[in-house]
Scaffold this motif. Structure first.
Motif, PDB file in Angstrom:
ATOM      1  N   GLY A  95       0.836  -0.718  -0.170  1.00 53.30           N
ATOM      2  CA  GLY A  95      -0.053   0.137  -0.247  1.00 53.30           C
ATOM      3  C   GLY A  95       0.587   1.684  -0.009  1.00 53.30           C
ATOM      4  O   GLY A  95       0.468   2.318   0.216  1.00 53.30           O
ATOM      5  N   PHE A  96       2.617   0.975  -0.096  1.00 51.26           N
ATOM      6  CA  PHE A  96       2.261   2.228  -0.779  1.00 51.26           C
ATOM      7  C   PHE A  96       2.833   2.977  -1.647  1.00 51.26           C
ATOM      8  O   PHE A  96       2.304   2.104  -3.312  1.00 51.26           O
ATOM      9  CB  PHE A  96       5.071   2.400  -0.253  1.00 51.26           C
ATOM     10  N   ASP A  97       2.518   4.905  -1.632  1.00 48.72           N
ATOM     11  CA  ASP A  97       2.443   5.391  -2.844  1.00 48.72           C
ATOM     12  C   ASP A  97       3.609   5.807  -3.130  1.00 48.72           C
ATOM     13  O   ASP A  97       3.770   6.888  -1.932  1.00 48.72           O
ATOM     14  CB  ASP A  97       1.506   5.953  -2.655  1.00 48.72           C
ATOM     15  N   PRO A  98       4.146   6.072  -4.192  1.00 44.23           N
ATOM     16  CA  PRO A  98       5.030   7.482  -4.653  1.00 44.23           C
ATOM     17  C   PRO A  98       4.541   8.775  -4.302  1.00 44.23           C
ATOM     18  O   PRO A  98       3.888   8.754  -5.019  1.00 44.23           O
ATOM     19  CB  PRO A  98       5.744   7.194  -6.316  1.00 44.23           C
ATOM     20  N   ALA A 107      16.267   8.981  -5.547  1.00 44.87           N
ATOM     21  CA  ALA A 107      15.293   7.786  -4.478  1.00 44.87           C
ATOM     22  C   ALA A 107      14.086   8.403  -4.983  1.00 44.87           C
ATOM     23  O   ALA A 107      13.593   9.123  -5.192  1.00 44.87           O
ATOM     24  CB  ALA A 107      15.792   8.284  -3.792  1.00 44.87           C
ATOM     25  N   ILE A 108      13.447   7.581  -4.707  1.00 40.80           N
ATOM     26  CA  ILE A 108      11.920   8.011  -4.905  1.00 40.80           C
ATOM     27  C   ILE A 108      10.950   7.220  -3.382  1.00 40.80           C
ATOM     28  O   ILE A 108      11.606   6.500  -3.046  1.00 40.80           O
ATOM     29  CB  ILE A 108      10.894   6.283  -5.593  1.00 40.80           C
ATOM     30  N   VAL A 109      10.551   8.659  -2.752  1.00 39.98           N
ATOM     31  CA  VAL A 109      10.079   8.249  -1.661  1.00 39.98           C
ATOM     32  C   VAL A 109       8.615   7.675  -1.769  1.00 39.98           C
ATOM     33  O   VAL A 109       8.136   8.330  -2.655  1.00 39.98           O
ATOM     34  CB  VAL A 109       9.825  10.319  -1.027  1.00 39.98           C
ATOM     35  N   MET A 110       8.311   6.828  -0.627  1.00 38.86           N
ATOM     36  CA  MET A 110       7.134   6.312  -0.742  1.00 38.86           C
ATOM     37  C   MET A 110       6.336   6.600   0.428  1.00 38.86           C
ATOM     38  O   MET A 110       7.365   6.609   1.839  1.00 38.86           O
ATOM     39  CB  MET A 110       6.924   5.093  -0.959  1.00 38.86           C
ATOM     40  N   VAL A 111       4.879   6.396   0.415  1.00 40.77           N
ATOM     41  CA  VAL A 111       4.457   7.037   1.817  1.00 40.77           C
ATOM     42  C   VAL A 111       2.685   5.809   1.437  1.00 40.77           C
ATOM     43  O   VAL A 111       2.567   5.666   0.802  1.00 40.77           O
ATOM     44  CB  VAL A 111       4.043   8.046   2.333  1.00 40.77           C
ATOM     45  N   ARG A 112       2.464   5.825   3.137  1.00 41.04           N
ATOM     46  CA  ARG A 112       1.375   4.779   3.619  1.00 41.04           C
ATOM     47  C   ARG A 112       0.579   5.335   4.838  1.00 41.04           C
ATOM     48  O   ARG A 112       1.369   5.691   5.290  1.00 41.04           O
ATOM     49  CB  ARG A 112       1.306   3.393   2.862  1.00 41.04           C
ATOM     50  N   GLU A 113      -0.821   4.981   4.468  1.00 38.40           N
ATOM     51  CA  GLU A 113      -0.949   5.791   5.999  1.00 38.40           C
ATOM     52  C   GLU A 113      -0.943   3.956   6.945  1.00 38.40           C
ATOM     53  O   GLU A 113      -1.148   3.040   6.332  1.00 38.40           O
ATOM     54  CB  GLU A 113      -2.370   5.788   5.853  1.00 38.40           C
ATOM     55  N   LEU A 114      -1.401   4.619   8.176  1.00 35.37           N
ATOM     56  CA  LEU A 114      -0.986   3.733   9.401  1.00 35.37           C
ATOM     57  C   LEU A 114      -2.433   3.319   9.527  1.00 35.37           C
ATOM     58  O   LEU A 114      -2.912   1.872  10.387  1.00 35.37           O
ATOM     59  CB  LEU A 114      -0.225   3.607  10.073  1.00 35.37           C
ATOM     60  N   SER A 115      -2.992   4.558  10.205  1.00 41.05           N
ATOM     61  CA  SER A 115      -4.024   4.121  10.570  1.00 41.05           C
ATOM     62  C   SER A 115      -5.105   5.698  10.244  1.00 41.05           C
ATOM     63  O   SER A 115      -4.881   5.978   9.191  1.00 41.05           O
ATOM     64  CB  SER A 115      -3.771   4.920  12.112  1.00 41.05           C
TER      65      SER A 115
END
Length: 160
Positions: A135-138, A152-160
């Motif tokens: 579920g990580f998005d660029p 680098a590609i920074v990828m993020v995802r919500e945890l809550s």
């Protein structure tokens, strides 16, 4: 039910547990064979005792992989950071990377992180596929992030 900091066994008999000093040589060996610009031994020692430094141990006691993560306070919305993850070449493709990443995300959430981020080499398609499955998005590209000049590609995802 186990808590995120307890040891657990995967279906194939691999145990995910908090890293110990005795694991460091194996961790550094995996690091050195996995990355063109590996972390030095001392970089890992600073994370000993931290809930986000986890290893995957085979049923015969070998370290098959590891993950290093931590939480940074951020104005009430703490951010988890997956700093380093690698699996020994003999164990790649066996689900250990997924097990480590999943456990790491649970640890970060249990420590109050609302989201998680990581940086990945633009050329590391295998890692990007893994992170996408979780579920990580660029988010953005960081030019020349790595010492050899690769982005680098920074990828993020919500945890809550």
């Amino acid at each position: 039910m186990t808590t995120p900091t307890e040891s657990t066994r995967t279906r194939d008999g691999v145990t995910i547990r908090q890293a110990e000093r005795a694991d460091l040589l194996a961790v550094v060996r995996i690091e050195n064979t996995s990355f063109p610009q590996p972390w030095p031994y001392d970089a890992f020692t600073q994370f000993l005792g931290e809930p986000g430094f986890l290893v995957a141990e085979t049923d015969d006691g070998r370290v098959a992989g590891y993950v290093v993560s931590d939480v940074t306070p951020n104005y009430g919305r703490d951010i988890g950071h997956i700093k380093d993850v690698a699996v020994h070449s003999d164990w790649r493709g066996s689900g250990i990377g997924s097990a480590l990443l999943g456990r790491s995300l649970a640890v970060l959430a249990s420590q109050g992180a609302h989201s998680a981020k990581l940086e990945v080499r633009e050329s590391n398609d295998g890692a990007k596929r893994l992170y996408d499955r979780f579920g990580f998005d660029p988010l953005r590209r960081v030019p020349r992030y790595y010492e050899d000049g690769e982005d680098a590609i920074v990828m993020v995802r919500e945890l809550s």
